[in-house]
Scaffold this motif. Structure first.
Motif, PDB file in Angstrom:
ATOM      1  N   THR A 167      37.443  -7.609 -38.878  1.00  0.00           N
ATOM      2  CA  THR A 167      37.268  -7.547 -40.258  1.00  0.00           C
ATOM      3  C   THR A 167      35.749  -7.952 -40.367  1.00  0.00           C
ATOM      4  O   THR A 167      35.013  -7.471 -41.246  1.00  0.00           O
ATOM      5  CB  THR A 167      38.096  -8.419 -40.774  1.00  0.00           C
ATOM      6  OG1 THR A 167      39.472  -8.159 -40.680  1.00  0.00           O
ATOM      7  CG2 THR A 167      37.792  -8.432 -42.472  1.00  0.00           C
ATOM      8  N   VAL A 168      35.482  -9.013 -39.750  1.00  0.00           N
ATOM      9  CA  VAL A 168      34.110  -9.312 -39.555  1.00  0.00           C
ATOM     10  C   VAL A 168      32.832  -8.255 -39.437  1.00  0.00           C
ATOM     11  O   VAL A 168      32.074  -8.154 -40.115  1.00  0.00           O
ATOM     12  CB  VAL A 168      33.761 -10.551 -38.757  1.00  0.00           C
ATOM     13  CG1 VAL A 168      32.265 -11.010 -38.500  1.00  0.00           C
ATOM     14  CG2 VAL A 168      34.327 -11.970 -39.500  1.00  0.00           C
ATOM     15  N   THR A 179      30.330  -6.730 -41.904  1.00  0.00           N
ATOM     16  CA  THR A 179      29.069  -6.594 -41.497  1.00  0.00           C
ATOM     17  C   THR A 179      28.226  -5.291 -41.466  1.00  0.00           C
ATOM     18  O   THR A 179      27.338  -5.140 -41.918  1.00  0.00           O
ATOM     19  CB  THR A 179      28.747  -7.347 -40.143  1.00  0.00           C
ATOM     20  OG1 THR A 179      29.282  -8.790 -40.355  1.00  0.00           O
ATOM     21  CG2 THR A 179      27.240  -7.382 -39.795  1.00  0.00           C
ATOM     22  N   SER A 180      29.166  -4.186 -41.152  1.00  0.00           N
ATOM     23  CA  SER A 180      28.673  -2.840 -40.992  1.00  0.00           C
ATOM     24  C   SER A 180      28.329  -2.303 -42.427  1.00  0.00           C
ATOM     25  O   SER A 180      27.559  -1.310 -42.465  1.00  0.00           O
ATOM     26  CB  SER A 180      29.485  -2.002 -40.279  1.00  0.00           C
ATOM     27  OG  SER A 180      30.691  -1.570 -41.175  1.00  0.00           O
ATOM     28  N   GLY A 181      29.045  -2.788 -43.406  1.00  0.00           N
ATOM     29  CA  GLY A 181      29.020  -2.486 -44.661  1.00  0.00           C
ATOM     30  C   GLY A 181      27.640  -3.114 -45.521  1.00  0.00           C
ATOM     31  O   GLY A 181      27.457  -3.042 -46.415  1.00  0.00           O
ATOM     32  N   GLY A 182      27.135  -4.155 -44.614  1.00  0.00           N
ATOM     33  CA  GLY A 182      25.805  -4.667 -44.935  1.00  0.00           C
ATOM     34  C   GLY A 182      25.938  -6.123 -45.820  1.00  0.00           C
ATOM     35  O   GLY A 182      25.195  -6.689 -46.443  1.00  0.00           O
ATOM     36  N   GLY A 221      29.325 -13.890 -46.205  1.00  0.00           N
ATOM     37  CA  GLY A 221      30.343 -12.924 -46.741  1.00  0.00           C
ATOM     38  C   GLY A 221      31.226 -12.374 -45.820  1.00  0.00           C
ATOM     39  O   GLY A 221      32.557 -11.927 -45.979  1.00  0.00           O
ATOM     40  N   ALA A 222      30.609 -11.945 -44.549  1.00  0.00           N
ATOM     41  CA  ALA A 222      31.473 -11.236 -43.554  1.00  0.00           C
ATOM     42  C   ALA A 222      32.292 -12.306 -42.891  1.00  0.00           C
ATOM     43  O   ALA A 222      33.703 -11.857 -42.484  1.00  0.00           O
ATOM     44  CB  ALA A 222      30.428 -10.704 -42.407  1.00  0.00           C
ATOM     45  N   VAL A 223      31.965 -13.514 -42.551  1.00  0.00           N
ATOM     46  CA  VAL A 223      32.743 -14.386 -42.085  1.00  0.00           C
ATOM     47  C   VAL A 223      33.989 -14.662 -43.165  1.00  0.00           C
ATOM     48  O   VAL A 223      35.202 -14.946 -42.655  1.00  0.00           O
ATOM     49  CB  VAL A 223      31.818 -15.737 -41.831  1.00  0.00           C
ATOM     50  CG1 VAL A 223      32.808 -17.057 -41.322  1.00  0.00           C
ATOM     51  CG2 VAL A 223      30.838 -15.342 -40.590  1.00  0.00           C
ATOM     52  N   SER A 224      33.754 -14.802 -44.499  1.00  0.00           N
ATOM     53  CA  SER A 224      34.903 -15.205 -45.379  1.00  0.00           C
ATOM     54  C   SER A 224      35.840 -14.062 -45.140  1.00  0.00           C
ATOM     55  O   SER A 224      37.066 -14.302 -45.488  1.00  0.00           O
ATOM     56  CB  SER A 224      34.097 -15.377 -46.925  1.00  0.00           C
ATOM     57  OG  SER A 224      33.657 -14.149 -47.386  1.00  0.00           O
ATOM     58  N   ALA A 225      35.431 -12.850 -44.993  1.00  0.00           N
ATOM     59  CA  ALA A 225      36.305 -11.809 -44.853  1.00  0.00           C
ATOM     60  C   ALA A 225      37.075 -11.929 -43.644  1.00  0.00           C
ATOM     61  O   ALA A 225      38.379 -11.681 -43.681  1.00  0.00           O
ATOM     62  CB  ALA A 225      35.444 -10.316 -44.986  1.00  0.00           C
ATOM     63  N   GLY A 226      36.640 -12.172 -42.608  1.00  0.00           N
ATOM     64  CA  GLY A 226      37.250 -12.488 -41.373  1.00  0.00           C
ATOM     65  C   GLY A 226      38.401 -13.443 -41.649  1.00  0.00           C
ATOM     66  O   GLY A 226      39.383 -13.399 -41.084  1.00  0.00           O
ATOM     67  N   ALA A 228      29.574 -15.401 -34.566  1.00  0.00           N
ATOM     68  CA  ALA A 228      28.792 -14.570 -33.433  1.00  0.00           C
ATOM     69  C   ALA A 228      29.046 -12.991 -33.439  1.00  0.00           C
ATOM     70  O   ALA A 228      28.323 -12.197 -33.005  1.00  0.00           O
ATOM     71  CB  ALA A 228      29.521 -15.076 -32.232  1.00  0.00           C
ATOM     72  N   HIS A 229      30.349 -12.682 -33.891  1.00  0.00           N
ATOM     73  CA  HIS A 229      30.733 -11.184 -34.076  1.00  0.00           C
ATOM     74  C   HIS A 229      29.710 -10.781 -35.191  1.00  0.00           C
ATOM     75  O   HIS A 229      29.171  -9.423 -34.918  1.00  0.00           O
ATOM     76  CB  HIS A 229      32.093 -11.057 -34.280  1.00  0.00           C
ATOM     77  CG  HIS A 229      32.917 -11.282 -33.043  1.00  0.00           C
ATOM     78  ND1 HIS A 229      33.173 -10.138 -32.200  1.00  0.00           N
ATOM     79  CD2 HIS A 229      33.725 -12.130 -32.545  1.00  0.00           C
ATOM     80  CE1 HIS A 229      33.797 -10.358 -31.036  1.00  0.00           C
ATOM     81  NE2 HIS A 229      34.370 -11.740 -31.442  1.00  0.00           N
ATOM     82  N   SER A 230      29.287 -11.478 -36.079  1.00  0.00           N
ATOM     83  CA  SER A 230      28.950 -10.821 -37.520  1.00  0.00           C
ATOM     84  C   SER A 230      27.284 -10.621 -37.020  1.00  0.00           C
ATOM     85  O   SER A 230      26.753  -9.512 -37.207  1.00  0.00           O
ATOM     86  CB  SER A 230      28.969 -11.607 -38.717  1.00  0.00           C
ATOM     87  OG  SER A 230      28.231 -11.142 -39.691  1.00  0.00           O
ATOM     88  N   ILE A 231      26.714 -11.478 -36.281  1.00  0.00           N
ATOM     89  CA  ILE A 231      25.482 -11.575 -35.713  1.00  0.00           C
ATOM     90  C   ILE A 231      25.175 -10.583 -34.686  1.00  0.00           C
ATOM     91  O   ILE A 231      24.319  -9.622 -34.742  1.00  0.00           O
ATOM     92  CB  ILE A 231      24.962 -12.788 -35.109  1.00  0.00           C
ATOM     93  CG1 ILE A 231      24.914 -14.028 -36.248  1.00  0.00           C
ATOM     94  CG2 ILE A 231      23.721 -12.678 -34.420  1.00  0.00           C
ATOM     95  CD1 ILE A 231      24.687 -15.616 -35.703  1.00  0.00           C
ATOM     96  N   GLU A 232      26.085 -10.267 -33.746  1.00  0.00           N
ATOM     97  CA  GLU A 232      26.041  -9.177 -32.815  1.00  0.00           C
ATOM     98  C   GLU A 232      26.138  -7.839 -33.654  1.00  0.00           C
ATOM     99  O   GLU A 232      25.447  -7.063 -33.358  1.00  0.00           O
ATOM    100  CB  GLU A 232      27.143  -9.304 -31.894  1.00  0.00           C
ATOM    101  CG  GLU A 232      27.102  -8.366 -30.583  1.00  0.00           C
ATOM    102  CD  GLU A 232      28.073  -8.475 -29.506  1.00  0.00           C
ATOM    103  OE1 GLU A 232      27.707  -8.739 -28.471  1.00  0.00           O
ATOM    104  OE2 GLU A 232      29.244  -8.112 -29.935  1.00  0.00           O
TER     105      GLU A 232
END
Length: 280
Positions: A79-80, A84-87, A92-97, A232-236
């Motif tokens: 999910t993260v 992240t791929s959506g910008g 925000g990405a981490v909160s989605a995860g 880490a997954h979002s950053i990568e």
């Protein structure tokens, strides 16, 4: 004449912490005294429980957090990456995860509540704990109800469990709830015809209870630990992949590729026209 009463200004009331211009105090301790003297597991225990942990409580807290911090591709990390791929920004990405951590993923509170139920049943019915555990397994099977904390979709035997229980035994944490969890695992062989092994969250559930955490506090611990991985997954994803999760021009078919979304993968109604009265 109408009587008026003076109202106090709104304020947050908490026994967790306070601050002013000069100090920050957490559970009665100056944060600067804690800094450099506590590790993060000790700090987590202090913030959640209100008191400093024993040495064993601190060690098992750190062990559980290390064990459950990362689990490769899972619902939350996937999910993260999609967010992240959506910008989405990192937070925000981490909160989605974190929002993807639910009843079937990353839950230690559900098995913990189940173990508490077994303990309460044994006391209420005046039966041995092992019997209460076996009856609970039998009844859950009869209801076709999944046993939270047992079996793992990606592991026959969760490799994290043996190590966590080994450390819990070694450091003197294991008590009533670890015994209940093991009794339930033993009971699965006769009920299911195969052994359902305790998984990582199940181990966290029983060990955490014996270490003094409540089910909700364990869920908080899991979220805290796994947030490291989600960052880490979002950053990568943001530094290694194109936006839209490499939907095109990639050396493999990606989830958002049009190759995965054409009519060959659609099983809804065939093409149809709007009925009279809808179309202009």
């Amino acid at each position: 004449m109408t009587e008026t009463t003076e109202k106090t200004p709104f304020h947050w009331k908490s026994n967790i912490a306070w601050k002013n211009r000069d100090r920050i105090v957490v559970r009665g301790y100056d944060v600067n005294e804690l800094t450099g003297n506590l590790d993060f597991g000790q700090m987590l225990f202090l913030v959640l429980k209100g008191e400093l942990p024993t040495e064993a409580q601190a060690m098992i807290t750190n062990a559980m957090m290390v064990s459950l911090a990362e689990h490769a591709m899972s619902p939350s990390s996937a999910t993260v990456r999609f967010a992240t791929s959506g910008g989405a920004e990192l937070n925000g990405a981490v909160s989605a995860g974190v929002a993807a951590i639910g009843r079937l993923h990353g839950t230690a509170d559900r098995p913990a509540n189940m173990y508490i139920g077994v303990e309460q049943r044994a006391a209420a019915e005046g039966i041995p704990m092992e019997q209460a555990a076996a009856l609970t397994v039998q009844e859950m099977r009869a209801r076709r109800e999944n046993m939270p904390g047992y079996h793992h979709a990606q592991h026959i035997r969760d490799p994290r469990t043996v190590r966590l229980l080994e450390l819990s035994d070694k450091w003197g944490i294991s008590g009533t709830y670890v015994a209940i969890a093991r009794a339930m695992e033993d009971a699965t062989e006769a009920v299911f015809g195969r052994r359902l092994w305790i998984n990582g969250p199940g181990a966290m559930g029983c060990i955490g209870l014996d270490a003094g955490y409540s089910p909700l506090e364990m869920k908080a611990m899991f979220i805290t630990a796994r947030t490291l991985s989600l960052c880490a997954h979002s950053i990568e994803e943001s530094t290694r992949e194109k936006g839209w999760r490499a939907s095109e021009n990639s050396d493999m078919v990606q989830p958002l590729s049009l190759q995965m979304q054409g009519p060959d993968w659609y099983d809804g109604p065939a093409d149809r026209e709007l009925p009279t009265g809808f179309a202009e």
